[in-house]
Write a protein that holds these residues in place. Structure first.
Motif, PDB file in Angstrom:
ATOM      1  N   UNK A  20      42.933  41.975  57.222  1.00 17.30           N
ATOM      2  CA  UNK A  20      44.183  41.941  57.999  1.00 17.30           C
ATOM      3  C   UNK A  20      45.387  42.125  57.090  1.00 17.30           C
ATOM      4  N   UNK A  21      45.347  43.176  56.290  1.00  8.17           N
ATOM      5  CA  UNK A  21      46.466  43.519  55.431  1.00  8.17           C
ATOM      6  C   UNK A  21      46.411  42.918  54.043  1.00  8.17           C
ATOM      7  N   UNK A  22      45.462  42.052  53.764  1.00  9.26           N
ATOM      8  CA  UNK A  22      45.303  41.480  52.417  1.00  9.26           C
ATOM      9  C   UNK A  22      44.034  42.046  51.810  1.00  9.26           C
ATOM     10  N   UNK A  23      44.113  42.538  50.582  1.00  6.53           N
ATOM     11  CA  UNK A  23      42.999  43.257  49.982  1.00  6.53           C
ATOM     12  C   UNK A  23      42.462  42.614  48.717  1.00  6.53           C
ATOM     13  N   UNK A  24      43.070  41.513  48.288  1.00  6.74           N
ATOM     14  CA  UNK A  24      42.614  40.922  47.040  1.00  6.74           C
ATOM     15  C   UNK A  24      41.226  40.319  47.215  1.00  6.74           C
ATOM     16  N   UNK A  25      40.380  40.479  46.197  1.00  4.86           N
ATOM     17  CA  UNK A  25      39.003  40.014  46.264  1.00  4.86           C
ATOM     18  C   UNK A  25      38.868  38.687  45.525  1.00  4.86           C
ATOM     19  N   UNK A  26      38.086  37.806  46.101  1.00  6.79           N
ATOM     20  CA  UNK A  26      37.804  36.498  45.498  1.00  6.79           C
ATOM     21  C   UNK A  26      36.317  36.456  45.183  1.00  6.79           C
ATOM     22  N   UNK A  27      36.008  36.192  43.921  1.00 10.13           N
ATOM     23  CA  UNK A  27      34.642  36.311  43.435  1.00 10.13           C
ATOM     24  C   UNK A  27      33.940  34.969  43.320  1.00 10.13           C
ATOM     25  N   UNK A  28      32.629  35.021  43.463  1.00 12.89           N
ATOM     26  CA  UNK A  28      31.785  33.886  43.166  1.00 12.89           C
ATOM     27  C   UNK A  28      31.474  33.830  41.678  1.00 12.89           C
TER      28      UNK A  28
END
Lengths: 111, 113
Positions: B97-105
């Motif tokens: 929804x407009x946010x593209x930053x990835x959060x990793x395990x």
């Protein structure tokens, strides 16, 4: 030619130095730009993200985007040994689902 | 919030064995991803799920299958492990929804002998 180019380093600097990390890209459709820090044997950690052109500052970190040159930078002021890590740039197209990562630059900050 | 969790942390398999890597996120993110990271190769996308109920191939999907079990969970299966699949595997999630930053395990270190 890769979509995103990043010098792998290693880059070695003394404590307190200003560090400049850079990436170039070829796809002018990229609008969303990110920087990640990855410590050895850990997952990438999001540092900063910016949308389109301009600067963004967060503490000792500043991210810059120059879309006309297809060039992004991350500056680290007053670098610390704890900043020693691999830094990855990444970018996405608005509305897309894939993120393209640079290969990462290894940084060593010597005490 | 635990963020993105992955199990197991380490695994050793023999050639031909199968296993499933588990990933879960508690951030109510829409999209989830599986990457592998090899020295000198950077992060390579294996599969992704743009939203619950959908999956798509990435750059290196051969030898892998995925399941988006629900909005929280996204698993990666190796049906018949090969030494070329020795790698570190990372799961990531994206708000959407407009946010593209990835959060990793934290990653799974897999060795296939």
């Amino acid at each position: 030619q890769k979509e995103v180019e990043q010098d792998p380093g290693p880059l070695s600097v003394p404590e307190g130095a200003i560090v400049s990390l850079n990436c170039t890209y070829s796809n002018s459709a990229f609008q969303y730009f990110m920087w990640y820090r990855q410590y050895s044997r850990k997952g990438p950690e999001l540092l900063m993200y910016t949308y389109s052109s301009g600067n963004k500052e967060d503490g000792r970190f500043t991210a810059q985007v120059d879309k006309s040159s297809k060039y992004i930078s991350l500056f680290i002021r007053d670098s610390q040994p704890s900043d020693s890590a691999t830094y990855l740039c990444a970018m996405s197209i608005t509305g897309g689902f894939k993120t393209i990562f640079g290969a990462g630059t290894r940084l060593f900050v010597k005490a | 919030n635990a963020g993105v969790t992955q199990t197991p942390k380490f695994q050793v398999l023999k050639t031909g064995q199968s296993m499933t890597l588990q990933c879960a996120q508690d951030m109510n993110h829409n999209s989830m991803y599986w990457y592998r990271q090899d020295p000198g190769m950077g992060l390579r996308l294996i599969y992704y799920s743009a939203s619950e109920g959908t999956t798509d191939k990435g750059e290196v999907p051969n030898g892998y299958n995925v399941s988006r079990l629900n909005k929280r969970e996204f698993s990666l299966r190796l049906e018949s492990a090969a030494p070329s699949q020795t790698s570190v595997y990372f799961c990531a999630s994206v708000p959407g929804q407009g946010a593209y930053e990835q959060y990793f395990g934290p990653g799974t270190r897999l060795t296939v002998t």
